[in-house]
Design an enzyme around this catalytic site. Structure first.
Site, PDB file in Angstrom:
ATOM      1  N   ASN A  49      42.907  36.883  53.255  1.00 30.43           N
ATOM      2  CA  ASN A  49      42.506  38.288  53.366  1.00 30.43           C
ATOM      3  C   ASN A  49      41.578  38.601  52.197  1.00 30.43           C
ATOM      4  OD1 ASN A  49      42.331  41.061  53.480  1.00 30.43           O
ATOM      5  ND2 ASN A  49      44.493  41.445  52.977  1.00 30.43           N
ATOM      6  N   HIS A  91      48.764  46.449  56.643  1.00 31.70           N
ATOM      7  CA  HIS A  91      48.809  45.936  55.266  1.00 31.70           C
ATOM      8  C   HIS A  91      49.263  47.066  54.338  1.00 31.70           C
ATOM      9  CE1 HIS A  91      47.549  44.419  51.395  1.00 31.70           C
ATOM     10  NE2 HIS A  91      47.571  43.214  51.931  1.00 31.70           N
ATOM     11  N   GLY A 124      49.078  41.028  44.564  1.00 35.21           N
ATOM     12  CA  GLY A 124      48.081  41.181  43.506  1.00 35.21           C
ATOM     13  C   GLY A 124      48.667  41.323  42.115  1.00 35.21           C
ATOM     14  N   SER A 177      50.816  37.088  45.967  1.00 34.57           N
ATOM     15  CA  SER A 177      50.560  36.189  44.832  1.00 34.57           C
ATOM     16  C   SER A 177      50.813  34.711  45.136  1.00 34.57           C
ATOM     17  CB  SER A 177      51.362  36.633  43.600  1.00 34.57           C
ATOM     18  OG  SER A 177      50.955  37.921  43.193  1.00 34.57           O
ATOM     19  N   GLU A 208      55.279  40.804  53.232  1.00 37.60           N
ATOM     20  CA  GLU A 208      54.596  40.918  51.949  1.00 37.60           C
ATOM     21  C   GLU A 208      55.294  41.966  51.089  1.00 37.60           C
ATOM     22  OE1 GLU A 208      50.236  39.556  52.216  1.00 37.60           O
ATOM     23  OE2 GLU A 208      50.292  41.622  52.900  1.00 37.60           O
ATOM     24  N   LYS A 266      39.954  41.221  51.618  1.00 33.14           N
ATOM     25  CA  LYS A 266      39.975  42.656  51.259  1.00 33.14           C
ATOM     26  C   LYS A 266      38.531  43.159  51.088  1.00 33.14           C
ATOM     27  CE  LYS A 266      44.529  41.931  49.372  1.00 33.14           C
ATOM     28  NZ  LYS A 266      45.594  42.298  48.454  1.00 33.14           N
TER      29      LYS A 266
END
Ligand code: PGA
Length: 253
Positions: free
Chosen positions: A9, A98, A176, A216, A170, A11
């Site tokens: 992804n 998401h 992140g 991560s 997730e 982003k």
């Protein structure tokens, strides 16, 4: 046999030229991996790059995803991109729900119900994201949060529709942040998700369901997470922006 998937992804990262270069590098590096038909590589670039990325990637195990789509089929919805438009430029997957879209763009289950229907109507595969916030885990509410996210959207589907859904777990606190869920935490939640789907749709559906872990994931920790019984791959953010690290993660499957 469950499909194993590693999805990148991107982003809102990369200029068009950077994105094309990255897609080309991923395509070249995945050449030797394309014989394994149970492994799929999915790339989710920004909307503007999708057509270019489709042209750059010719390995048969590489598939293209969008990061979002509109709630409606077509019409006066300035700035939106429909599932049908995505389908016609070569997308096969759409990431939905998401946590960044839930948090910054108020995507709730009502919105996601509409989006998933658009994606399924175009015979594309939704990658439905779910996951709890840190406070929800700390208060022991994480199972309920994930169960609610799943039941509010996926329980409205038919068995046949559910067969084409991929789920990505997730935990928001791992996205992140450099903090990954432990392999035990990932396995525990993935097994729980599979059980919820079994209870609602039956074993024949849940057995085939691919459940990806995201948050991560890096080349250094991918293998131990992917080795867990109910983890069928990963949804990768930061580490998917570099072809080498992304392919290292694919090789950990
Ligand atoms: P991350 O992002 O790998 O950078 O944590 C994962 C995601 O948001 O899907």
């Amino acid at each position: 046999m469950r499909k194993k998937i590693v999805a990148g992804n991107w982003k809102m990262n990369t200029t068009f030229n950077e994105g094309i270069k990255l897609a080309k590098a991923i395509n070249d590096l995945s050449e030797n991996l394309s014989n394994d038909e149970t492994v799929e590589i999915v790339i989710a670039p920004p909307f503007t790059h999708i057509s270019g990325v489709v042209k750059e990637t010719n390995q048969k195990n590489i598939h293209i995803a969008a990061q979002n789509c509109a709630t409606e089929k077509n019409g006066a919805f300035t700035g939106e991109v429909s599932a049908e438009m995505l389908k016609t430029i070569g997308c096969q997957y759409v990431i939905l729900g998401h946590s960044e879209r839930r948090a910054y763009y108020n995507e709730n289950s009502e919105v996601l119900n509409k989006k998933i229907n658009q994606v399924l109507a175009e015979h594309m595969i939704p990658i439905f994201c779910c996951g709890e916030q840190l406070a929800e885990r700390n208060s022991g509410n994480h199972f309920k949060v994930v169960a609610d996210q799943i039941s509010e959207v996926l329980f409205n589907l038919t068995e046949t529709q559910m067969e084409s859904v991929v789920i990505a777990y997730e935990p928001v606190w791992a996205i992140g942040t450099g903090v990954t869920a432990s392999k035990e935490q990932a396995q525990e939640m993935h097994a729980y998700i599979r059980k919820i789907i079994t209870d609602k749709f039956g074993l024949s559906v849940s057995d085939k369901l691919s459940i990806l872990y995201g948050g991560s994931v890096k080349p250094a920790n991918a293998k131990e997470i992917f080795e867990q019984l109910d983890v069928d791959g990963g949804l990768i953010g930061g580490a998917s922006l570099e072809a080498d690290s992304f392919i290292e993660i694919v090789k950990s499957l």
